[in-house]
Every structure is written in structure tokens, then in C-alpha cells.
Design a protein around this motif. Structure first.
Motif, PDB file in Angstrom:
ATOM      1  N   ALA A 222       4.756 -15.636  14.500  1.00 58.00           N
ATOM      2  CA  ALA A 222       4.475 -14.396  13.766  1.00 58.00           C
ATOM      3  C   ALA A 222       5.072 -13.224  14.534  1.00 58.00           C
ATOM      4  CB  ALA A 222       2.975 -14.203  13.597  1.00 58.00           C
ATOM      5  N   THR A 223       5.664 -12.279  13.806  1.00 57.52           N
ATOM      6  CA  THR A 223       6.275 -11.121  14.476  1.00 57.52           C
ATOM      7  C   THR A 223       5.293  -9.960  14.591  1.00 57.52           C
ATOM      8  OG1 THR A 223       7.126 -10.353  12.355  1.00 57.52           O
ATOM      9  CG2 THR A 223       8.613 -11.710  13.694  1.00 57.52           C
ATOM     10  N   HIS A 224       4.310  -9.906  13.698  1.00 51.67           N
ATOM     11  CA  HIS A 224       3.323  -8.820  13.723  1.00 51.67           C
ATOM     12  C   HIS A 224       1.928  -9.395  13.508  1.00 51.67           C
ATOM     13  CE1 HIS A 224       7.114  -6.897  12.592  1.00 51.67           C
ATOM     14  NE2 HIS A 224       6.630  -5.772  13.089  1.00 51.67           N
ATOM     15  N   LEU A 225       1.019  -9.050  14.414  1.00 53.22           N
ATOM     16  CA  LEU A 225      -0.356  -9.517  14.308  1.00 53.22           C
ATOM     17  C   LEU A 225      -1.239  -8.352  13.881  1.00 53.22           C
ATOM     18  CD1 LEU A 225      -0.510 -11.636  17.600  1.00 53.22           C
ATOM     19  CD2 LEU A 225       0.166 -12.366  15.298  1.00 53.22           C
ATOM     20  N   VAL A 226      -1.940  -8.512  12.779  1.00 49.42           N
ATOM     21  CA  VAL A 226      -2.779  -7.433  12.247  1.00 49.42           C
ATOM     22  C   VAL A 226      -4.240  -7.874  12.291  1.00 49.42           C
ATOM     23  CG1 VAL A 226      -3.255  -5.985  10.234  1.00 49.42           C
ATOM     24  CG2 VAL A 226      -0.899  -6.710  10.732  1.00 49.42           C
ATOM     25  N   ASP A 227      -5.015  -7.220  13.152  1.00 49.59           N
ATOM     26  CA  ASP A 227      -6.431  -7.545  13.306  1.00 49.59           C
ATOM     27  C   ASP A 227      -7.223  -6.715  12.296  1.00 49.59           C
ATOM     28  OD1 ASP A 227      -9.093  -7.774  14.037  1.00 49.59           O
ATOM     29  OD2 ASP A 227      -8.611  -7.950  16.180  1.00 49.59           O
ATOM     30  N   TYR A 228      -7.792  -7.398  11.291  1.00 48.64           N
ATOM     31  CA  TYR A 228      -8.463  -6.654  10.219  1.00 48.64           C
ATOM     32  C   TYR A 228      -9.759  -5.993  10.681  1.00 48.64           C
ATOM     33  CZ  TYR A 228     -11.398 -10.826   9.555  1.00 48.64           C
ATOM     34  OH  TYR A 228     -12.259 -11.867   9.740  1.00 48.64           O
ATOM     35  N   GLU A 229     -10.213  -6.391  11.878  1.00 51.16           N
ATOM     36  CA  GLU A 229     -11.426  -5.730  12.395  1.00 51.16           C
ATOM     37  C   GLU A 229     -11.103  -4.398  13.064  1.00 51.16           C
ATOM     38  OE1 GLU A 229     -14.495  -9.396  13.239  1.00 51.16           O
ATOM     39  OE2 GLU A 229     -13.109  -8.879  14.855  1.00 51.16           O
ATOM     40  N   LYS A 230      -9.820  -4.180  13.300  1.00 54.63           N
ATOM     41  CA  LYS A 230      -9.427  -2.954  14.024  1.00 54.63           C
ATOM     42  C   LYS A 230      -8.765  -1.917  13.128  1.00 54.63           C
ATOM     43  CE  LYS A 230      -9.074  -5.115  18.525  1.00 54.63           C
ATOM     44  NZ  LYS A 230      -8.183  -5.932  19.338  1.00 54.63           N
ATOM     45  N   GLY A 231      -8.900  -2.057  11.818  1.00 49.64           N
ATOM     46  CA  GLY A 231      -8.301  -1.065  10.926  1.00 49.64           C
ATOM     47  C   GLY A 231      -7.966  -1.696   9.579  1.00 49.64           C
ATOM     48  N   ASP A 232      -7.455  -0.868   8.684  1.00 53.65           N
ATOM     49  CA  ASP A 232      -7.136  -1.327   7.331  1.00 53.65           C
ATOM     50  C   ASP A 232      -5.840  -2.157   7.360  1.00 53.65           C
ATOM     51  OD1 ASP A 232      -6.556  -1.693   4.700  1.00 53.65           O
ATOM     52  OD2 ASP A 232      -6.243   0.432   4.232  1.00 53.65           O
ATOM     53  N   PRO A 233      -5.916  -3.466   7.090  1.00 53.04           N
ATOM     54  CA  PRO A 233      -4.707  -4.296   7.179  1.00 53.04           C
ATOM     55  C   PRO A 233      -3.634  -3.897   6.174  1.00 53.04           C
ATOM     56  CG  PRO A 233      -6.542  -5.567   6.267  1.00 53.04           C
ATOM     57  CD  PRO A 233      -7.109  -4.256   6.732  1.00 53.04           C
ATOM     58  N   VAL A 234      -4.039  -3.405   5.008  1.00 52.06           N
ATOM     59  CA  VAL A 234      -3.051  -3.015   3.989  1.00 52.06           C
ATOM     60  C   VAL A 234      -2.201  -1.861   4.510  1.00 52.06           C
ATOM     61  CG1 VAL A 234      -2.746  -2.045   1.683  1.00 52.06           C
ATOM     62  CG2 VAL A 234      -4.469  -3.831   2.055  1.00 52.06           C
ATOM     63  N   LYS A 235      -2.849  -0.898   5.105  1.00 52.14           N
ATOM     64  CA  LYS A 235      -2.154   0.268   5.647  1.00 52.14           C
ATOM     65  C   LYS A 235      -1.143  -0.181   6.706  1.00 52.14           C
ATOM     66  CE  LYS A 235      -3.450   4.762   7.632  1.00 52.14           C
ATOM     67  NZ  LYS A 235      -3.522   4.613   9.091  1.00 52.14           N
ATOM     68  N   THR A 236      -1.575  -1.094   7.572  1.00 48.20           N
ATOM     69  CA  THR A 236      -0.687  -1.568   8.643  1.00 48.20           C
ATOM     70  C   THR A 236       0.505  -2.331   8.064  1.00 48.20           C
ATOM     71  OG1 THR A 236      -2.685  -1.811   9.967  1.00 48.20           O
ATOM     72  CG2 THR A 236      -0.668  -2.773  10.866  1.00 48.20           C
ATOM     73  N   GLN A 261      -6.632  -6.957  -1.299  1.00 47.78           N
ATOM     74  CA  GLN A 261      -5.742  -6.509  -0.219  1.00 47.78           C
ATOM     75  C   GLN A 261      -4.308  -6.972  -0.466  1.00 47.78           C
ATOM     76  OE1 GLN A 261      -7.553  -8.061   3.346  1.00 47.78           O
ATOM     77  NE2 GLN A 261      -8.935  -6.307   3.558  1.00 47.78           N
ATOM     78  N   CYS A 262      -4.146  -8.232  -0.851  1.00 48.32           N
ATOM     79  CA  CYS A 262      -2.796  -8.772  -1.041  1.00 48.32           C
ATOM     80  C   CYS A 262      -2.049  -8.027  -2.147  1.00 48.32           C
ATOM     81  CB  CYS A 262      -2.851 -10.267  -1.363  1.00 48.32           C
ATOM     82  SG  CYS A 262      -3.355 -11.284   0.036  1.00 48.32           S
ATOM     83  N   LEU A 263      -2.759  -7.700  -3.236  1.00 43.48           N
ATOM     84  CA  LEU A 263      -2.103  -6.984  -4.342  1.00 43.48           C
ATOM     85  C   LEU A 263      -1.686  -5.574  -3.944  1.00 43.48           C
ATOM     86  CD1 LEU A 263      -4.051  -8.196  -7.471  1.00 43.48           C
ATOM     87  CD2 LEU A 263      -1.585  -8.329  -7.122  1.00 43.48           C
ATOM     88  N   ALA A 264      -2.345  -5.036  -2.909  1.00 42.18           N
ATOM     89  CA  ALA A 264      -1.974  -3.704  -2.430  1.00 42.18           C
ATOM     90  C   ALA A 264      -0.892  -3.771  -1.357  1.00 42.18           C
ATOM     91  CB  ALA A 264      -3.218  -2.985  -1.898  1.00 42.18           C
ATOM     92  N   ALA A 265      -0.711  -4.955  -0.766  1.00 37.62           N
ATOM     93  CA  ALA A 265       0.227  -5.079   0.362  1.00 37.62           C
ATOM     94  C   ALA A 265       1.538  -5.752  -0.017  1.00 37.62           C
ATOM     95  CB  ALA A 265      -0.435  -5.873   1.496  1.00 37.62           C
ATOM     96  N   VAL A 266       1.612  -6.306  -1.248  1.00 36.95           N
ATOM     97  CA  VAL A 266       2.843  -6.974  -1.678  1.00 36.95           C
ATOM     98  C   VAL A 266       3.757  -5.933  -2.339  1.00 36.95           C
ATOM     99  CG1 VAL A 266       2.130  -7.629  -4.036  1.00 36.95           C
ATOM    100  CG2 VAL A 266       3.654  -9.151  -2.722  1.00 36.95           C
ATOM    101  N   ARG A 267       5.055  -6.139  -2.238  1.00 27.72           N
ATOM    102  CA  ARG A 267       5.961  -5.144  -2.822  1.00 27.72           C
ATOM    103  C   ARG A 267       6.042  -5.309  -4.344  1.00 27.72           C
ATOM    104  NH1 ARG A 267      10.722  -7.251  -4.667  1.00 27.72           N
ATOM    105  NH2 ARG A 267      11.499  -9.120  -3.652  1.00 27.72           N
ATOM    106  N   LYS A 268       6.591  -4.324  -4.997  1.00 34.12           N
ATOM    107  CA  LYS A 268       6.826  -4.441  -6.438  1.00 34.12           C
ATOM    108  C   LYS A 268       7.755  -5.629  -6.661  1.00 34.12           C
ATOM    109  CE  LYS A 268       6.355   0.443  -7.629  1.00 34.12           C
ATOM    110  NZ  LYS A 268       7.025   1.652  -8.150  1.00 34.12           N
ATOM    111  N   GLY A 269       7.391  -6.500  -7.581  1.00 37.37           N
ATOM    112  CA  GLY A 269       8.197  -7.704  -7.818  1.00 37.37           C
ATOM    113  C   GLY A 269       7.915  -8.813  -6.820  1.00 37.37           C
ATOM    114  N   GLY A 270       6.906  -8.630  -5.978  1.00 37.39           N
ATOM    115  CA  GLY A 270       6.590  -9.624  -4.955  1.00 37.39           C
ATOM    116  C   GLY A 270       5.741 -10.776  -5.479  1.00 37.39           C
TER     117      GLY A 270
END
Ligand SMILES: [Zn+2]
Ligand SMILES: [Zn+2]
Length: 360
Positions: A222-236, A261-270
Motif C-alpha cells: 500500500a502506498t498510503h495508509l489512512v487510519d479512520y480513527e485519526k480523521g475523516d478517511p474520505v477527506k484524506t 464513505q466509498c461512494l464519496a471517495a470514488v471518482r466520477k465514473g469509478g
């Protein structure tokens, strides 16, 4: 010599596993008897043990019942009409064996067999409706078996199912070479997904999770690790992708807010594939308009049809590995301790494997 009785760890009532002496089953037409060398505990096993899947799925159908569906072992006896397998073959199994003749099976969609649970039709779902692998031996249709590479240990070969679930999910949505992919939930399926997505050439692999498992995702590519306990994962995720969102998401967490969360973090057409076991009553439903206006492809994937050969090729080629995913092994007698270790994630447990022929 094959004995007439064997040890099996059976679910005798909800929340109660017992070691019992039971007859060694006989292989029927098209089946082989296997000596079980390794069984990995799956996330669905404790759900069944705790009675959470009885009303929804009728798992288990009866008591006592032998669970265990992620396994590897050796062929020790052939039934009639068996071709392509011999005594001594090292094998691993798929949990599903379709009837082979319904409309879905005819299309290759045998995990969606229309004769599900009908033994007379030939359908089997080992460890769910047909006796499973938590025993010293079990019988299997050769259609549910694959020979495993010499360089793959039994403990890691028991990941055939887990890795296959990951690959079937990826088959649903693909991977964009040079693109941005994300994995929600770095459990065993998520960690196998990370390795596969890396092998398929995504530039960025963003993993949303927490704790040791999230750290492990970093060690596996993984190139980026996003800890959902430390902030909003969608924003990151949006920050990492310059506000655009990711091309594909493999949703393995089964969490109540995951789809939102996934629907907010996926790109248009994703594209998003979901493969967790969700608690329907708790799931937060997102604004469905997002799916329409952003042309999101949303799929579900069940189990691991038509992926085992590719999974084993990836293991053989070193594109995926079980080393960091299988964290603990236990003998069959210690099933309850193994289950406890798995459930409490004791000592960083990810995948816990039972080895019936290993001495305590
Ligand atoms: Zn499983
Ligand atoms: Zn069928």
C-alpha cells in the motif's frame, strides 16, 4: 492406513465447539478423501458459531456440524470415476461446488447455483451446508479441488479461498494500471487484494483501516495508509487524489458506513465492489443520486468462482504471498484457543490456521 474414525471439531450448539470421534467419510463417485493439513479460520466461521447466520443463510443446517472451508491437504483415497487426481497429490479446496447444470452454473457462476443446498443435484457448499474441513479427513468433489505448487506450504495454500475472494472482487471492477485504487478493510481479504492490485500496476494503493493490519498493508505494497480513527478517511482519500477520488475501491470491511464513505471517495465514473458481510439493519445508506449522477459502477461479489488457477499462479510466481497474512497456527485440539486468538486479534493475529496433524 486410513483409520475408520477420526477427530473432528464440531459445532454442537451455537457457541459450543467440541472435539468428537466420528467416522472417516467414504469418497463417492467423482470424490476423493483428503487428509486435511491446514484450515484457515474465516470471518464467517465465528458468525456461524455465534448463530448470526442461521436466520439469514440457514448456516449451519444441522447440529452437530463440522465447519471449515479454507483448507489444504493431501489426496489419500479415490472414489469411483476420478480422473486427474492421484493418491499423494497436494491440493487446496474451494468451498463451492455448483450442481453444474442450472442456468447460473452453465454460465460459470457456480457460487450462485440455483440448486443451492440440494445435495441430490450435486451441489456442495463445504463448511456451510456440507461438512467442512475442521477434521483429520474430509471428502471433496474433484471439481472443488486444485493441485497446489510445490513451493507453496499447506498453511499458505489454505489461503486459496481468501485470495480467491479478493481476486473475484477485483475481477468485478478491474484495476487501472497507473491509476488510483483503494481498499477498505485490511483484513486477510484486504491484504491479499493489496498484493494483487500492486501486481496489476496501480500507481497508488490507498488502504483505509487501523492498527497492526493497516501497518501490514504498508508492508505489502500500500502506498498510503489512512487510519479512520485519526480523521475523516474520505477527506484524506480526496486529498491524496487531488480532489478527484479513486478509480476503484475494493470494500472488504463490512462496516456500516463503508458504502457511504466509498461512494464519496470514488471518482466520477469509478467502480466499487463490496464483499463484506454487512449487518443490514445498521448500514448507513448513502444518497443514491450519487450513483446515478456520477455513473458509479457498484457490484457485489460472492466467494471465489473461476479464480483458483490464477491465484495459484500468482502464489507460484511470488506476486502474492501468505507470510505476513498467516500469523498463527494451532493444532485441531486447540480450536477454541485459535478462535479466541482470531477474534481478539491477539498478538496481531490476522489469519489463524489450524493444522490437524501437528502435535500440540
Ligand atoms: Zn472464507
Ligand atoms: Zn447450479
Amino acid at each position: 492406513m486410513i483409520p475408520t474414525t477420526m477427530k473432528a471439531c464440531q459445532l454442537v450448539a451455537f457457541n459450543t465447539n467440541e472435539m468428537r470421534e466420528v467416522p472417516v467419510p467414504e469418497p463417492m463417485d467423482g470424490e476423493v478423501l483428503c487428509k486435511i493439513r491446514a484450515i484457515a479460520i474465516c470471518g464467517t466461521d465465528p458468525e456461524i458459531i455465534h448463530g448470526k447466520l442461521k436466520a439469514k443463510m440457514n448456516w449451519p443446517p444441522v447440529f452437530p456440524f463440522t465447519l471449515g472451508h479454507e483448507w489444504s491437504g493431501e489426496v489419500v483415497k479415490l472414489g469411483t470415476g476420478v480422473k486427474g487426481f492421484k493418491v499423494g497429490d497436494r491440493v487446496a479446496g474451494e468451498a463451492h461446488r455448483g450442481c453444474g447444470s442450472c442456468a447460473n452454473c452453465m454460465k460459470g457462476n457456480y457460487t450462485l447455483c440455483l440448486n443451492y443446498g440440494d445435495v441430490a443435484s450435486g451441489h456442495r457448499h463445504y463448511g456451510f451446508v456440507t461438512p467442512g474441513a475442521n477434521a483429520e479427513y474430509n471428502v471433496y468433489s474433484t471439481k472443488a479441488l486444485r493441485k497446489i505448487p510445490d513451493n507453496l506450504s499447506f498453511a499458505h495454500a489454505a489461503l486459496l479461498d481468501t485470495a480467491g475472494v479478493a481476486l473475484h472482487g477485483i475481477d468485478m471492477i478491474g484495476v487501472t494500471p497507473g491509476g488510483n485504487a483503494a481498499v477498505w478493510g485490511p483484513g486477510a481479504i484486504g491484504l491479499m487484494s493489496v498484493q494483487m492490485i500492486k501486481a496489476m500496476g496501480a500507481k497508488n494503493i490507498i488502504v483505509v483501516g487501523r492498527g497492526k493490519r493497516l501497518q501490514m498493508a504498508g508492508e505489502l505494497g500500500a502506498t498510503h495508509l489512512v487510519d479512520y480513527e485519526k480523521g475523516d478517511p474520505v477527506k484524506t482519500v480526496l486529498e491524496i487524489t487531488g480532489g478527484v477520488g479513486v478509480d476503484e475501491i475494493q470494500e472488504c470491511s463490512g462496516g456500516a458506513v463503508a458504502l457511504d464513505q466509498c461512494l464519496a471517495a470514488v471518482r466520477k465514473g469509478g467502480k466499487i465492489n463490496m464483499l463484506g458481510f454487512y449487518d443490514d439493519a445498521d448500514v448507513v445508506l448513502p444518497p443514491i443520486t450519487r450513483i446515478v449522477m456520477n455513473e458509479i459502477t457498484l457490484t457485489g461479489s460472492r466467494a471465489n468462482p473461476n479464480v483458483s488457477d490464477r491465484v495459484l499462479n500468482m502464489f507460484a510466481a511470488g506476486l502474492i504471498a501468505g507470510d505476513k497474512v498467516v500469523t498463527h497456527t494451532f493444532p485441531l485440539e486447540s480450536y477454541n484457543a485459535a478462535l479466541e486468538t482470531y477474534l481478539t486479534r491477539k498478538d496481531g493475529a490476522i489469519k489463524v490456521v489450524i493444522e490437524p496433524w501437528k502435535q500440540a
